[in-house]
Every structure is written in structure tokens, then in C-alpha cells.
Design a protein around this motif. Structure first.
Motif, PDB file in Angstrom:
ATOM      1  N   LYS A 150      -9.469  -2.300   6.298  1.00 31.75           N
ATOM      2  CA  LYS A 150     -10.696  -2.234   5.408  1.00 31.75           C
ATOM      3  C   LYS A 150     -10.175  -2.526   4.108  1.00 31.75           C
ATOM      4  O   LYS A 150     -10.934  -3.362   3.327  1.00 31.75           O
ATOM      5  CB  LYS A 150     -11.407  -1.129   5.545  1.00 31.75           C
ATOM      6  N   SER A 151      -8.961  -1.873   3.710  1.00 28.74           N
ATOM      7  CA  SER A 151      -8.842  -1.735   2.193  1.00 28.74           C
ATOM      8  C   SER A 151      -7.624  -2.792   2.041  1.00 28.74           C
ATOM      9  O   SER A 151      -7.453  -3.463   0.666  1.00 28.74           O
ATOM     10  CB  SER A 151      -8.227  -0.501   1.688  1.00 28.74           C
TER      11      SER A 151
ATOM     12  N   GLU B  87     -10.978   1.673  -5.825  1.00 26.77           N
ATOM     13  CA  GLU B  87     -11.315   0.997  -4.683  1.00 26.77           C
ATOM     14  C   GLU B  87     -10.587  -0.288  -4.393  1.00 26.77           C
ATOM     15  O   GLU B  87     -10.245  -0.985  -5.469  1.00 26.77           O
ATOM     16  CB  GLU B  87     -12.767   0.673  -4.462  1.00 26.77           C
TER      17      GLU B  87
ATOM     18  N   TYR C  32     -11.858   8.924  -3.586  1.00 30.47           N
ATOM     19  CA  TYR C  32     -10.857   9.407  -2.735  1.00 30.47           C
ATOM     20  C   TYR C  32     -10.157  10.626  -3.044  1.00 30.47           C
ATOM     21  O   TYR C  32     -10.024  10.557  -4.450  1.00 30.47           O
ATOM     22  CB  TYR C  32     -10.173   8.497  -2.004  1.00 30.47           C
TER      23      TYR C  32
ATOM     24  N   THR D 176      -4.538   6.645  11.061  1.00 30.98           N
ATOM     25  CA  THR D 176      -5.433   5.932   9.835  1.00 30.98           C
ATOM     26  C   THR D 176      -6.698   6.586   9.802  1.00 30.98           C
ATOM     27  O   THR D 176      -7.339   6.554  10.869  1.00 30.98           O
ATOM     28  CB  THR D 176      -5.412   4.412   9.884  1.00 30.98           C
ATOM     29  N   TRP D 177      -7.182   6.815   8.598  1.00 26.61           N
ATOM     30  CA  TRP D 177      -8.563   7.605   8.645  1.00 26.61           C
ATOM     31  C   TRP D 177      -9.558   6.589   9.108  1.00 26.61           C
ATOM     32  O   TRP D 177      -9.640   5.352   9.012  1.00 26.61           O
ATOM     33  CB  TRP D 177      -8.831   7.447   6.965  1.00 26.61           C
TER      34      TRP D 177
ATOM     35  N   ASN E 233      -3.084  10.649   5.838  1.00 26.73           N
ATOM     36  CA  ASN E 233      -4.306  11.132   6.537  1.00 26.73           C
ATOM     37  C   ASN E 233      -3.718  12.071   7.841  1.00 26.73           C
ATOM     38  O   ASN E 233      -4.766  12.883   8.192  1.00 26.73           O
ATOM     39  CB  ASN E 233      -4.986   9.831   7.453  1.00 26.73           C
TER      40      ASN E 233
ATOM     41  N   GLU F 110     -11.323   3.844   7.464  1.00 26.54           N
ATOM     42  CA  GLU F 110     -10.593   2.545   6.817  1.00 26.54           C
ATOM     43  C   GLU F 110     -10.200   1.635   8.195  1.00 26.54           C
ATOM     44  O   GLU F 110      -9.740   0.632   8.138  1.00 26.54           O
ATOM     45  CB  GLU F 110      -9.021   3.079   6.588  1.00 26.54           C
TER      46      GLU F 110
ATOM     47  N   ASP G 257       0.916  -1.233   0.020  1.00 27.45           N
ATOM     48  CA  ASP G 257       0.040  -0.118  -0.071  1.00 27.45           C
ATOM     49  C   ASP G 257       0.868   1.268  -0.070  1.00 27.45           C
ATOM     50  O   ASP G 257       1.865   1.103   0.325  1.00 27.45           O
ATOM     51  CB  ASP G 257      -0.847   0.041   1.192  1.00 27.45           C
TER      52      ASP G 257
ATOM     53  N   SER H  71      -4.380  -0.426   6.359  1.00 26.86           N
ATOM     54  CA  SER H  71      -5.751  -0.412   6.401  1.00 26.86           C
ATOM     55  C   SER H  71      -6.307  -1.744   6.720  1.00 26.86           C
ATOM     56  O   SER H  71      -6.364  -2.523   5.637  1.00 26.86           O
ATOM     57  CB  SER H  71      -6.349   0.353   5.240  1.00 26.86           C
TER      58      SER H  71
END
Length: 226
Positions: free
Chosen positions: A177-178, A149, A57, A198-199, A16, A202, A7, A175
């Protein structure tokens, strides 16, 4: 030889935290007469969540959210002068400044000398490419993929395109989530390196019993495992 998919935002460079600095300044600037910062942040988070789902995003979508939040709270569009003030608050984002996370450059150089590296990042294509170029890290990667995404299908497409063996492939990111959960759903291994900034969108829960997720504290610790 294992393949490492990395990533970018908040894994290789800070991302972020820069948005958070802008949000802090923005909330100070709003100075709402009745709502406190926590209430304002909840409203902004909800607007960001809706805009991310509809528009993706990046800085352009973030600026849209700041303007939408202003209009929601003030019940009117921003004036040209106010729009300029909001843009000024987000100057660091607009300039696409890149702050490498400590140890990333040296660690990547060593990893690239003995492993096949791919970069996978999501967001606005032009914006992400500018950050990649500014980072000076692109030469370490056999390929760079910028997607709208990240989901399990994204990882399955990479497996097919690069003829990867899932059991020998690792997704490395901050993340849940991602990066971690969709990679695991696609049958890949994963390395979770949390970032304190981290956002919130996420965040997600990881299975503490999943032995195919390696948890590290800092990016340079990768060298002890790969």
C-alpha cells in the motif's frame, strides 16, 4: 548509478511485530466476558483504521486506539490506574526499542558503497527520528525524509527534489500500500520484500505481471541485484 529509496519500519527494523506483541497482551488484559479474541481484534482494527486516517501513525496514535477500544467495550473512560496499565503494556513501544532485521546492517553498508541511498519513512516525525537515531543506520543515507503519508505525490516530490530519473530509481519496502503501489504510480521501479508481520492496514494486491516490481524474500538478496 541507480538511486535506492528505502522504507524503514518492517524493512530495516522490526516494527509491527512489537505492536502485535502489545496487542496480544492487551487482548489478554481486556478479558471480555462475551467477545472472543477475533471479535475484539476486529473492533480494534476498525478503531485503528479510523484513527490512522484522522491522526496519522505511531505510538501516540496506537495508544489512543487502545484507550478508545477500552472505552468502546466498557462503555466508560479508563480510570487513571487502568490508563497506567495500558501504558505499561506498551512499554516496548514507548521506549522506542529498535530490532534490526537480520542482514540489514551489512547489506546497507555494501549498498551505500556503490549506490545513492535515500530513506523514506512515514509516521510521527519525532518518533521516527528517534528510531532512526537508535538504529545507527542514518549515515548510509544521503537524505532522510519523514512524511505523514506515502502516496504517488510523495515519490514525485522526491524525484524533483533530488533530480532523480524514475527509470533508474527503485523503492524498496515491505508494504504494497505505501511502498510499492504509489512508487509504481509515480513511475519508479520497486522491490517488494515481504514481512510476515506487516500491519493489516498496509496490505494490498500487487500486479503479478508487473515486471518493474522485483520480489525478494530477504533483505540481503538486494546485493545480487544492485
Amino acid at each position: 548509478m541507480p538511486t535506492l529509496i528505502l522504507d524503514a519500519d518492517d524493512t530495516l527494523w522490526e516494527n509491527n511485530v512489537i505492536f502485535e506483541r502489545v496487542i496480544d497482551d492487551y487482548l489478554d488484559w481486556l478479558a471480555h466476558p462475551t467477545l472472543d479474541r477475533a471479535a475484539l481484534r476486529t473492533i480494534l482494527d476498525d478503531i485503528e483504521r479510523a484513527n490512522a486516517s484522522a491522526h496519522g501513525y505511531g505510538t501516540k496514535v496506537f495508544l489512543r486506539s487502545l484507550h478508545d477500544c477500552f472505552e468502546h467495550l466498557r462503555e466508560r473512560p479508563a480510570t487513571p490506574a487502568e490508563r497506567e496499565e495500558i501504558l505499561g503494556l506498551a512499554d516496548a513501544l514507548v521506549q522506542h526499542k529498535v530490532e534490526l532485521i537480520p542482514g540489514v546492517a551489512e547489506t546497507l553498508e555494501e549498498l551505500a558503497s556503490r549506490h545513492h541511498l535515500l530513506l523514506l519513512t512515514k509516521g510521527d516525525r519525532e518518533e521516527q527520528q528517534r528510531k532512526i537515531d537508535a538504529s545507527g543506520l542514518d549515515h548510509h543515507f544521503a537524505a532522510v525524509h519523514i512524511v505523514r503519508e506515502k502516496h504517488a505525490g510523495t515519490y514525485l516530490e522526491l524525484v524533483e527534489e533530488h533530480s532523480l530519473r524514475p527509470e533508474r530509481t527503485w523503492m524498496i519496502g515491505n508494504s504494497p500500500k505505501s511502498d510499492i503501489l504509489p512508487a509504481r504510480r509515480a513511475g519508479l521501479n520497486a522491490v517488494f520484500i515481504p514481512n510476515d508481520h506487516t500491519w493489516v492496514l498496509e496490505h494490498d494486491e500487487l500486479d503479478p505481471g508487473d515486471d518493474r516490481v522485483l520480489r525478494l524474500e530477504r533483505f540481503p538478496e538486494l546485493l545480487a541485484h544492485f
